[in-house]
Motif scaffolding. Structure first.
Motif, short mmCIF file in Angstrom:
data_model
loop_
_atom_site.label_atom_id
_atom_site.label_comp_id
_atom_site.label_asym_id
_atom_site.label_seq_id
_atom_site.Cartn_x
_atom_site.Cartn_y
_atom_site.Cartn_z
N ALA A 57 0.83 -1.21 0.00
CA ALA A 57 0.00 0.00 0.00
C ALA A 57 0.87 1.26 0.00
O ALA A 57 0.62 2.20 -0.77
CB ALA A 57 -0.95 0.00 1.20
N GLY A 60 2.69 1.46 -3.30
CA GLY A 60 1.70 1.76 -4.34
C GLY A 60 1.32 3.22 -4.36
O GLY A 60 1.22 3.85 -5.42
N ALA A 61 1.12 3.80 -3.17
CA ALA A 61 0.79 5.22 -3.09
C ALA A 61 1.93 6.07 -3.66
O ALA A 61 1.69 7.04 -4.38
CB ALA A 61 0.49 5.62 -1.64
N LEU A 64 1.92 5.68 -7.52
CA LEU A 64 0.82 6.45 -8.13
C LEU A 64 1.12 7.95 -8.09
O LEU A 64 0.84 8.67 -9.06
CB LEU A 64 -0.50 6.15 -7.42
N SER A 114 0.34 -3.00 -5.50
CA SER A 114 -0.95 -2.85 -4.82
C SER A 114 -2.06 -2.94 -5.87
O SER A 114 -1.84 -2.73 -7.06
CB SER A 114 -1.01 -1.50 -4.11
N GLU A 115 -3.26 -3.23 -5.39
CA GLU A 115 -4.41 -3.28 -6.29
C GLU A 115 -4.66 -1.93 -6.93
O GLU A 115 -5.11 -1.84 -8.07
CB GLU A 115 -5.66 -3.78 -5.55
N ALA A 116 -4.34 -0.86 -6.22
CA ALA A 116 -4.53 0.49 -6.77
C ALA A 116 -3.63 0.70 -7.99
O ALA A 116 -4.07 1.26 -9.00
CB ALA A 116 -4.25 1.54 -5.71
N GLY A 119 -4.86 -1.49 -10.82
CA GLY A 119 -6.06 -0.91 -11.40
C GLY A 119 -5.78 0.30 -12.28
O GLY A 119 -6.52 0.59 -13.22
N ARG A 120 -4.71 1.03 -11.99
CA ARG A 120 -4.34 2.21 -12.79
C ARG A 120 -3.68 1.82 -14.11
O ARG A 120 -3.67 2.58 -15.07
CB ARG A 120 -3.41 3.10 -11.96
#
Length: 160
Positions: A57, A60-61, A64, A114-116, A119-120
């Protein structure tokens, strides 16, 4: 179109770093004539969190946050599609020809993405089902970016 290699972790001095730099330099030189700039490298520090999901997480942040607001994203993920070098080159050319401002290639940390981030991504790709050290994945990606530029330029390197 600007090419970006975004990775969790830092390549330390040594043969992997030298080889990666060599391929990225070749990509930069060959890419100019193809309407490509970069590849620029952005390294994200590894999370110190204890739990793998927390590390993913946090990393991932940071990934992003480092991505350009607009542009395509290809993330390396073991669950992604296996692609040929020609397919990677065709994707790169199609994005460039559609006017994409950038293409970011993303490599996650030891725990994955991460899933984020997944997903991006516009596309998830894998370099096979084997597990590779992150340093080698970065070298392999740099080589594939270079190979894509040679394919698009009609250079004989690809046939080697």
């Amino acid at each position: 179109m600007r090419l970006i290699l975004l990775a969790v972790g830092r390549l330390k001095a040594g043969p992997e770093r030298e080889l990666c730099a060599r391929y990225l330099d070749r990509s930069a030189k060959g890419g100019r004539a193809l309407g490509l700039s970069g590849p620029d490298v952005t390294e994200i520090g590894e999370s110190a969190a204890r739990r793998p999901e927390d590390r993913m997480a946090e990393e991932g942040a940071a990934l992003l946050a480092a991505l350009p607001d607009a542009g395509a994203v290809i993330a390396l993920d073991p669950r992604g599609a296996e692609m040929t070098s020609e397919q990677i080159a065709a994707d790169l050319a199609a994005l460039r020809d559609r006017g994409s401002r950038s293409l970011s290639f993303v490599i996650g940390g030891a725990d994955g993405l991460s899933e984020a981030v997944r997903g991006r991504a516009d596309r998830l790709i894998a370099f096979g089902r084997a597990t590779f050290p992150h340093q080698l994945v970065r070298v392999m990606l740099a080589e594939q970016i270079y190979r894509a530029t040679t394919i698009l330029a009609g250079h004989p390197y690809h046939k080697a």
